[in-house]
Design a protein around this motif. Structure first.
Motif, short mmCIF file in Angstrom:
data_model
loop_
_atom_site.label_atom_id
_atom_site.label_comp_id
_atom_site.label_asym_id
_atom_site.label_seq_id
_atom_site.Cartn_x
_atom_site.Cartn_y
_atom_site.Cartn_z
N ALA A 2 0.83 -1.20 0.00
CA ALA A 2 0.00 0.00 0.00
C ALA A 2 0.87 1.26 0.00
O ALA A 2 1.94 1.29 0.59
CB ALA A 2 -0.91 0.01 1.22
N THR A 3 0.36 2.29 -0.67
CA THR A 3 1.04 3.58 -0.68
C THR A 3 0.77 4.28 0.65
O THR A 3 -0.18 3.92 1.37
CB THR A 3 0.55 4.47 -1.83
N PRO A 4 1.55 5.31 0.99
CA PRO A 4 1.26 6.06 2.23
C PRO A 4 -0.16 6.64 2.23
O PRO A 4 -0.82 6.62 3.28
CB PRO A 4 2.33 7.16 2.22
N ASP A 5 -0.63 7.14 1.08
CA ASP A 5 -2.00 7.67 1.02
C ASP A 5 -3.03 6.59 1.29
O ASP A 5 -4.01 6.81 2.00
CB ASP A 5 -2.28 8.30 -0.35
N GLU A 6 -2.81 5.40 0.73
CA GLU A 6 -3.75 4.29 0.95
C GLU A 6 -3.73 3.87 2.42
O GLU A 6 -4.77 3.57 3.00
CB GLU A 6 -3.39 3.11 0.05
N MET A 7 -2.54 3.85 3.02
CA MET A 7 -2.45 3.48 4.44
C MET A 7 -3.17 4.50 5.32
O MET A 7 -3.88 4.14 6.26
CB MET A 7 -0.99 3.34 4.86
N MET A 8 -3.00 5.80 4.99
CA MET A 8 -3.66 6.84 5.76
C MET A 8 -5.18 6.72 5.62
O MET A 8 -5.90 6.78 6.62
CB MET A 8 -3.18 8.22 5.27
N ARG A 9 -5.67 6.51 4.40
CA ARG A 9 -7.12 6.37 4.21
C ARG A 9 -7.66 5.15 4.97
O ARG A 9 -8.75 5.17 5.52
CB ARG A 9 -7.46 6.29 2.73
N SER A 10 -6.87 4.08 5.00
CA SER A 10 -7.26 2.89 5.74
C SER A 10 -7.34 3.18 7.24
O SER A 10 -8.30 2.77 7.91
CB SER A 10 -6.27 1.76 5.47
N MET A 11 -6.36 3.92 7.74
CA MET A 11 -6.39 4.28 9.17
C MET A 11 -7.62 5.12 9.49
O MET A 11 -8.28 4.90 10.50
CB MET A 11 -5.12 5.03 9.56
N VAL A 12 -7.93 6.10 8.63
CA VAL A 12 -9.10 6.96 8.86
C VAL A 12 -10.37 6.11 8.85
O VAL A 12 -11.24 6.26 9.71
CB VAL A 12 -9.17 8.10 7.83
N ALA A 13 -10.47 5.18 7.88
CA ALA A 13 -11.66 4.33 7.79
C ALA A 13 -11.79 3.41 9.01
O ALA A 13 -12.90 3.14 9.47
CB ALA A 13 -11.60 3.50 6.51
N ASN A 14 -10.66 2.92 9.54
CA ASN A 14 -10.69 1.99 10.67
C ASN A 14 -10.73 2.69 12.03
O ASN A 14 -10.92 2.04 13.05
CB ASN A 14 -9.46 1.07 10.62
N MET A 15 -10.55 3.99 12.03
CA MET A 15 -10.44 4.74 13.29
C MET A 15 -11.63 4.53 14.23
O MET A 15 -11.42 4.26 15.43
CB MET A 15 -10.21 6.22 13.01
N PRO A 16 -12.88 4.60 13.77
CA PRO A 16 -13.99 4.40 14.72
C PRO A 16 -13.94 3.02 15.40
O PRO A 16 -14.15 2.92 16.61
CB PRO A 16 -15.24 4.54 13.85
N ALA A 17 -13.64 1.98 14.64
CA ALA A 17 -13.60 0.64 15.23
C ALA A 17 -12.40 0.47 16.18
O ALA A 17 -12.51 -0.19 17.21
CB ALA A 17 -13.54 -0.42 14.12
N LYS A 18 -11.28 1.06 15.82
CA LYS A 18 -10.06 0.88 16.61
C LYS A 18 -9.98 1.82 17.82
O LYS A 18 -9.34 1.48 18.81
CB LYS A 18 -8.82 1.11 15.74
N THR A 19 -10.59 3.01 17.70
CA THR A 19 -10.42 4.02 18.77
C THR A 19 -11.73 4.43 19.43
O THR A 19 -11.70 5.15 20.43
CB THR A 19 -9.75 5.29 18.21
N GLY A 20 -12.85 4.06 18.84
CA GLY A 20 -14.14 4.45 19.41
C GLY A 20 -14.65 5.79 18.93
O GLY A 20 -15.75 6.20 19.28
#
Length: 189
Positions: A2-20
């Motif tokens: 994954a590119t850095p942009d793809e990784m960042m978008r993945s983190m943003v998408a997963n943020m609610p599940a991972k951080t509440g």
């Protein structure tokens, strides 16, 4: 990988599940951080809210430099067209011939590539060039109530901006008849 942009978008998408909380919710909290410096915001989010370093860094970056998290800029016209013909390179000569003919219709013709087709416009769209399959381009034409005949078919609901289509499988099919239909659509626009 994954590119850095793809990784960042993945983190943003997963943020609610991972951080509440969503990124927007975390940004509201970041505005309340005691010190408005990147490292201090990270430390505060980690210490006070239990975020991992990666998520805390993402929130601090989004808060202090939101332009770094903006979606990628639009692709160039050439990139859009190249993407349309990836794996369909055999159709590119048909596209090029249709584009050439369209530009000969008048100085006001604009080729406006979209994700899946190229819009041919003057005051409004009068045609589209769409690689519909690996072996066929559909030339969509805005011909209003003209009765379909022979190769000129009703386009159906696939694109409400054109009324007819001609299926083209080789450059020799772009003949005088196709040019006349293109000219009629141009004149009606």
């Amino acid at each position: 990988m994954a590119t850095p942009d793809e990784m960042m978008r993945s983190m943003v998408a997963n943020m609610p599940a991972k951080t509440g909380r969503s990124l927007d919710e975390w940004l509201v909290l970041a505005r309340a951080a005691p010190e408005p410096k990147h490292g201090k915001i990270i430390a505060w989010l980690k210490g006070e809210h239990g975020l991992t370093h990666g998520y805390a860094n993402l929130v601090a970056t989004a808060h202090l430099s939101p332009e770094r998290l903006a979606p990628p800029t639009a692709r160039s016209d050439a990139d859009l067209i190249e993407a349309q013909y990836a794996g369909k390179e055999i159709l590119r000569p048909i596209h090029d011939r249709l584009s050439e003919l369209a530009l000969q219709l008048g100085d006001d013709v604009e080729l406006a590539p979209k994700k899946t087709y190229v819009s041919l416009r003057r005051s409004k769209q009068f045609a589209i060039i769409q690689p519909s399959t690996k072996t066929r381009i559909d030339l969509g034409l805005n011909l209003g109530d003209l009765a379909p005949t022979g190769r000129l078919e009703a386009f159906g609901p696939a694109n409400a901006m054109v009324s007819h289509r001609v299926r083209l499988e080789d450059v020799d099919a772009v003949d005088a008849e196709v040019m006349e239909w293109l000219r009629l659509a141009y004149n009606a626009a």
